[in-house]
Design a protein around this motif. Structure first.
Motif, PDB file in Angstrom:
ATOM      1  N   PRO A  28       0.854  -1.189   0.000  1.00 32.39           N
ATOM      2  CA  PRO A  28       0.000   0.000   0.000  1.00 32.39           C
ATOM      3  C   PRO A  28       0.887   1.236   0.000  1.00 32.39           C
ATOM      4  O   PRO A  28       1.914   1.283   0.664  1.00 32.39           O
ATOM      5  CB  PRO A  28      -0.795  -0.108   1.294  1.00 32.39           C
ATOM      6  CG  PRO A  28      -0.036  -1.029   2.151  1.00 32.39           C
ATOM      7  CD  PRO A  28       0.858  -1.857   1.287  1.00 32.39           C
ATOM      8  N   HIS A  29       0.493   2.251  -0.750  1.00 31.35           N
ATOM      9  CA  HIS A  29       1.282   3.462  -0.852  1.00 31.35           C
ATOM     10  C   HIS A  29       0.940   4.463   0.233  1.00 31.35           C
ATOM     11  O   HIS A  29       1.561   5.499   0.327  1.00 31.35           O
ATOM     12  CB  HIS A  29       1.081   4.096  -2.232  1.00 31.35           C
ATOM     13  CG  HIS A  29       1.524   3.195  -3.333  1.00 31.35           C
ATOM     14  ND1 HIS A  29       2.844   2.897  -3.563  1.00 31.35           N
ATOM     15  CD2 HIS A  29       0.820   2.490  -4.239  1.00 31.35           C
ATOM     16  CE1 HIS A  29       2.943   2.073  -4.583  1.00 31.35           C
ATOM     17  NE2 HIS A  29       1.736   1.795  -5.010  1.00 31.35           N
ATOM     18  N   PHE A  68      -5.505  -6.313   2.068  1.00 34.63           N
ATOM     19  CA  PHE A  68      -4.695  -5.529   1.136  1.00 34.63           C
ATOM     20  C   PHE A  68      -5.380  -5.418  -0.220  1.00 34.63           C
ATOM     21  O   PHE A  68      -5.531  -4.329  -0.777  1.00 34.63           O
ATOM     22  CB  PHE A  68      -3.311  -6.140   0.977  1.00 34.63           C
ATOM     23  CG  PHE A  68      -2.564  -5.571  -0.185  1.00 34.63           C
ATOM     24  CD1 PHE A  68      -2.098  -4.270  -0.154  1.00 34.63           C
ATOM     25  CD2 PHE A  68      -2.359  -6.322  -1.321  1.00 34.63           C
ATOM     26  CE1 PHE A  68      -1.426  -3.735  -1.234  1.00 34.63           C
ATOM     27  CE2 PHE A  68      -1.695  -5.799  -2.402  1.00 34.63           C
ATOM     28  CZ  PHE A  68      -1.229  -4.504  -2.363  1.00 34.63           C
ATOM     29  N   TYR A  69      -5.826  -6.548  -0.759  1.00 33.42           N
ATOM     30  CA  TYR A  69      -6.432  -6.516  -2.086  1.00 33.42           C
ATOM     31  C   TYR A  69      -7.771  -5.779  -2.082  1.00 33.42           C
ATOM     32  O   TYR A  69      -8.065  -5.029  -3.006  1.00 33.42           O
ATOM     33  CB  TYR A  69      -6.582  -7.927  -2.659  1.00 33.42           C
ATOM     34  CG  TYR A  69      -5.261  -8.465  -3.131  1.00 33.42           C
ATOM     35  CD1 TYR A  69      -4.636  -7.929  -4.246  1.00 33.42           C
ATOM     36  CD2 TYR A  69      -4.607  -9.464  -2.439  1.00 33.42           C
ATOM     37  CE1 TYR A  69      -3.401  -8.386  -4.671  1.00 33.42           C
ATOM     38  CE2 TYR A  69      -3.374  -9.931  -2.853  1.00 33.42           C
ATOM     39  CZ  TYR A  69      -2.778  -9.389  -3.976  1.00 33.42           C
ATOM     40  OH  TYR A  69      -1.556  -9.839  -4.379  1.00 33.42           O
ATOM     41  N   SER A  71      -8.612  -3.386  -0.004  1.00 35.45           N
ATOM     42  CA  SER A  71      -8.367  -1.955   0.201  1.00 35.45           C
ATOM     43  C   SER A  71      -7.851  -1.307  -1.078  1.00 35.45           C
ATOM     44  O   SER A  71      -8.181  -0.156  -1.364  1.00 35.45           O
ATOM     45  CB  SER A  71      -7.406  -1.720   1.359  1.00 35.45           C
ATOM     46  OG  SER A  71      -6.143  -2.251   1.068  1.00 35.45           O
ATOM     47  N   ASN A  72      -7.060  -2.039  -1.878  1.00 35.53           N
ATOM     48  CA  ASN A  72      -6.650  -1.502  -3.175  1.00 35.53           C
ATOM     49  C   ASN A  72      -7.849  -1.303  -4.096  1.00 35.53           C
ATOM     50  O   ASN A  72      -7.876  -0.381  -4.899  1.00 35.53           O
ATOM     51  CB  ASN A  72      -5.619  -2.410  -3.846  1.00 35.53           C
ATOM     52  CG  ASN A  72      -4.238  -2.161  -3.329  1.00 35.53           C
ATOM     53  OD1 ASN A  72      -3.948  -1.118  -2.762  1.00 35.53           O
ATOM     54  ND2 ASN A  72      -3.370  -3.133  -3.508  1.00 35.53           N
ATOM     55  N   TRP A  73      -8.827  -2.178  -3.984  1.00 41.39           N
ATOM     56  CA  TRP A  73     -10.047  -2.032  -4.760  1.00 41.39           C
ATOM     57  C   TRP A  73     -10.874  -0.855  -4.238  1.00 41.39           C
ATOM     58  O   TRP A  73     -11.475  -0.120  -5.008  1.00 41.39           O
ATOM     59  CB  TRP A  73     -10.868  -3.324  -4.675  1.00 41.39           C
ATOM     60  CG  TRP A  73     -12.205  -3.232  -5.308  1.00 41.39           C
ATOM     61  CD1 TRP A  73     -12.500  -3.418  -6.624  1.00 41.39           C
ATOM     62  CD2 TRP A  73     -13.440  -2.921  -4.644  1.00 41.39           C
ATOM     63  NE1 TRP A  73     -13.845  -3.240  -6.824  1.00 41.39           N
ATOM     64  CE2 TRP A  73     -14.449  -2.930  -5.623  1.00 41.39           C
ATOM     65  CE3 TRP A  73     -13.781  -2.630  -3.334  1.00 41.39           C
ATOM     66  CZ2 TRP A  73     -15.771  -2.666  -5.328  1.00 41.39           C
ATOM     67  CZ3 TRP A  73     -15.099  -2.370  -3.040  1.00 41.39           C
ATOM     68  CH2 TRP A  73     -16.081  -2.390  -4.028  1.00 41.39           C
TER      69      TRP A  73
END
Length: 133
Positions: A28-29, A68-69, A71-73
């Motif tokens: 995550p950035h 993680f996946y 939250s990226n979505w």
């Protein structure tokens, strides 16, 4: 009383190592999203009543990766939400969904595989469904 302390220490170390690994991989950035994911995953460890450390580790890992996946979505779809919330909610929801799903798999898959094995052995020439050799 030593067991809960050892269990909590192991879970804490596991959480720190996985958080450092996720941060080191630059997944995550946003550090708020990373904190939300780790805290959401740790929420399960604090409330868990699982007797097995393996189950705890599996659920925690599923929560980290799935959080993680998700939250990226969610980040581009909910840009007005704070980063920690965008990481926390998916990590917690993954655990909420994973526990009943994995419990169902543990209960139903072995008996289904046993029935398939018995059926397949019964179809073989000279095979017996109850032969355990």
């Amino acid at each position: 009383m030593a067991e809960p302390v050892a269990s909590a220490a192991g879970a804490t170390v596991f959480g720190l190592v996985s958080g450092v690994a996720m941060n080191g991989l630059h997944l995550p950035h946003d550090s708020g999203v990373l904190a939300g994911i780790v805290c959401g995953s740790a929420m399960y460890l604090m409330r868990a009543r699982e007797p097995s450390r393996w189950h705890k580790a599996i659920y925690f890992s599923v929560s980290l990766v799935g959080g993680f996946y998700l939250s990226n979505w969610a980040m581009p779809r909910f840009p007005t939400l704070p980063g920690w919330l965008v990481g926390f909610v998916p990590a917690v929801s993954i655990v909420t969904i994973a526990i009943p799903a994995l419990d169902w798999v543990e209960r139903n898959v072995p008996s289904t595989l046993d029935r398939i094995r018995a059926w397949a052995l019964g179809k073989l020439p000279g095979g017996k469904a109850n032969d355990d050799s």
